[in-house]
Design an enzyme around this catalytic site. Structure first.
Site, PDB file in Angstrom:
ATOM      1  N   LYS A  22       8.785  -2.208 -17.800  1.00  0.00           N
ATOM      2  CA  LYS A  22       8.005  -3.223 -17.065  1.00  0.00           C
ATOM      3  C   LYS A  22       6.688  -3.503 -17.798  1.00  0.00           C
ATOM      4  CE  LYS A  22       5.192  -1.830 -13.663  1.00  0.00           C
ATOM      5  NZ  LYS A  22       3.782  -2.232 -13.607  1.00  0.00           N
ATOM      6  N   ASN A  23       5.994  -2.430 -18.180  1.00  0.00           N
ATOM      7  CA  ASN A  23       4.653  -2.625 -18.744  1.00  0.00           C
ATOM      8  C   ASN A  23       4.668  -3.147 -20.177  1.00  0.00           C
ATOM      9  OD1 ASN A  23       3.537  -1.948 -16.352  1.00  0.00           O
ATOM     10  ND2 ASN A  23       2.910   0.118 -16.940  1.00  0.00           N
ATOM     11  N   CYS A 115      -8.085  -2.672  -6.470  1.00  0.00           N
ATOM     12  CA  CYS A 115      -6.725  -2.307  -6.091  1.00  0.00           C
ATOM     13  C   CYS A 115      -6.707  -0.866  -5.661  1.00  0.00           C
ATOM     14  CB  CYS A 115      -5.731  -2.649  -7.198  1.00  0.00           C
ATOM     15  SG  CYS A 115      -5.263  -1.348  -8.257  1.00  0.00           S
ATOM     16  N   ARG A 120     -10.741  -1.727 -10.881  1.00  0.00           N
ATOM     17  CA  ARG A 120     -10.072  -2.087 -12.130  1.00  0.00           C
ATOM     18  C   ARG A 120     -10.778  -3.265 -12.786  1.00  0.00           C
ATOM     19  NH1 ARG A 120      -3.815  -1.633 -11.547  1.00  0.00           N
ATOM     20  NH2 ARG A 120      -4.008  -1.593 -13.801  1.00  0.00           N
ATOM     21  N   ASP A 309       0.474   7.099 -15.072  1.00  0.00           N
ATOM     22  CA  ASP A 309       1.567   6.482 -14.297  1.00  0.00           C
ATOM     23  C   ASP A 309       2.651   7.488 -13.903  1.00  0.00           C
ATOM     24  OD1 ASP A 309       0.224   4.128 -14.494  1.00  0.00           O
ATOM     25  OD2 ASP A 309       1.533   3.222 -15.996  1.00  0.00           O
ATOM     26  N   ARG A 401       8.164  -3.411  -7.140  1.00  0.00           N
ATOM     27  CA  ARG A 401       7.357  -4.051  -8.188  1.00  0.00           C
ATOM     28  C   ARG A 401       7.725  -3.521  -9.560  1.00  0.00           C
ATOM     29  NH1 ARG A 401       1.324  -5.364  -6.621  1.00  0.00           N
ATOM     30  NH2 ARG A 401       1.615  -6.257  -8.674  1.00  0.00           N
TER      31      ARG A 401
END
Ligand code: EPZ
Length: 423
Positions: A22-23, A115, A120, A309, A401
């Protein structure tokens, strides 16, 4: 809103494929803005964050076709403004800023809000783009960047108080590809996702060297062209399933992984007493739950350190690992929302000042819990796998997500999970 019900106690066995990252996909999709020619990106995971990015590009005028992991994008005739309604849903939308500025000389992107994993800021992104000659203004909640006479190469140090910035490095690197002259980014992020973006940009005709180290050099070129690119495997999805296999598995194989990218995660899982065996080429691994487990001390750090993460998921694994574990998140010190929910399931965790002290208990027990962000929700799913009873995890949209078909993959491994409407 969907809920995931996890009936604890099933043993995980068998093999699954890990999805594309995803990233890595998000900045690469944004990078297609750098050319008017078609780009084909393969292994883009079908998760809501990549869908948001595709929607943002479409709303800006890109022609996008998506089918089973392959996205074909042509960014001809695009506008310089990323629509607020879409941008506000995903912080990573900020990475359209660099390519838009480079291609059109102007970018209007709304300022991302705070967030749940902490403050951030985007000061480093802006500092880098300003160094390339952009004028930065704020108006009506938007960042307006202009470079009337184009961007110029510069030497830029992107180090912030918490270390390098991943998307900031991406933004400056993308902008610099079309700048006049040479750009050197010092204190650059070295994450594999940055390297994948650099590989994609180089295939488009950019001249980037040093990606994967703390010093990236970009020689500006006049234009970039369309390419085909396959996204790297998702190391965080792989790590999450490694932790699931360590918690509740009896021989789980993960295919389409990259051993090199998983070193820090593998080391932590092995240190806590489990076995992780890679095949010779390092693209598949099998995890066996160990018999002699112990707590570990972890400190998150930029790559190649232990990833923030994977902090929440490891906390879930350690919650039932005998002994005391100390987990410190130096990158997002407030990223411990999952601990309050894990405690509701019987975990013994004390969080103070960016550090969680976990005393392993024998078993957790099911409770209704709420997902607060993407990785926190993965941690709750992991905890529920071996908890006594059935855990209902609400606000499942957080997990959707970033994890492609997580319930289907868990079912394939033999977990007893069901997605239900509502919650
Ligand atoms: C990326 O976010 C990832 N997102 C995050 O993954 C990940 O947690 C993070 O990198 C750190 O590894 C994507 O790749 C889409 P940063 P990013 O800029 O780039 C501070 C997930 O779960 N900072 O590297 O936005 C910042 O506050 C997500 O998949 C500044 O001070 O993170 C943090 O402490 C969540 N000023 C540190 O730097 C800035 O301008 C690192 O953040 C930018 C960041």
């Amino acid at each position: 809103m969907d809920q995931l019900i996890v009936h604890g106690g099933a043993t995980l066995r068998g093999a699954i494929n890990i999805s594309g990252s995803k990233n890595a996909s998000l900045p690469i999709l944004a990078g297609t803005l750098l050319t008017a020619e078609p780009c084909i990106i393969r292994r883009v995971p079908d998760v809501s964050d990549t869908n948001y990015m595709v929607q943002i590009l479409s709303a800006m005028g890109a022609d996008v076709e998506r089918s089973s992991g392959t996205v074909r994008i042509t960014c001809d005739g695009i506008s310089d403004t990323a629509p607020y309604e879409l941008v506000r849903r995903m912080r990573a939308s900020i990475c359209v800023m660099g390519p838009l500025l480079a291609r059109l000389g102007r970018a209007v992107v709304s300022l991302p809000g705070g967030c749940v994993i902490g403050d951030r800021p985007v000061d480093l992104h802006l500092r880098g783009l300003e160094a390339l000659g952009a004028k930065v203004e704020f108006e009506g909640g938007n960042i307006i960047l202009t470079a009337e006479h184009g961007l110029r190469g510069a030497e830029i140090d992107l180090r912030g108080t918490h270390g390098p910035t991943v998307l900031g490095t991406d933004n400056v690197m993308m902008a610099a590809t079309l700048a006049e002259g040479t750009t050197v980014i010092e204190s650059a992020a070295a994450e594999p996702e940055v390297v994948d973006l650099a590989d994609f940009l180089n295939a488009m005709g950019a001249k980037i060297s040093g990606a994967g180290t703390s010093r990236i050099t970009i020689e500006g070129v006049k234009e970039l062209h369309g390419v085909e690119h396959t996204v790297i495997p998702d190391r965080i999805e792989a790590g999450t399933f490694m932790a699931a296999a360590a918690l509740a598995g009896d021989g789980v194989t993960l295919r389409r992984v990259n051993r090199e990218h998983l070193k820090a995660i593998t080391a932590a899982i092995v240190e806590s007493g489990h076995a992780v065996d890679f095949n010779e080429s390092g693209d598949s691994c099998t995890i066996h739950r160990g018999g002699n487990l112990k707590g570990v001390d972890l400190v998150t750090a930029p790559y190649p350190g232990y990833p923030t993460d994977m902090q929440a998921q490891m906390t879930a694994l350690l919650a039932t690992t005998p002994g005391i574990s100390v987990i410190k998140d130096t990158i997002f010190p407030q990223r411990f929302m999952h601990c309050a929910e894990l405690k509701r399931m019987g975990a013994d965790i004390k969080v103070d000042n960016g550090t969680a002290v976990v005393r392993g208990v024998e078993q957790l027990s099911a409770a209704p819990v709420m997902a607060s962000d993407l990785r926190a929700s993965a941690a709750l799913v992991l905890a529920a796998l071996t908890a006594k009873g059935s855990t209902a995890i609400s606000r499942l949209y957080h997990i959707d997500r970033g994890y492609e078909h997580i319930d289907e993959k868990l079912l394939m491994l033999g977990a007893n999970v069901e997605r239900v409407k509502g919650g």
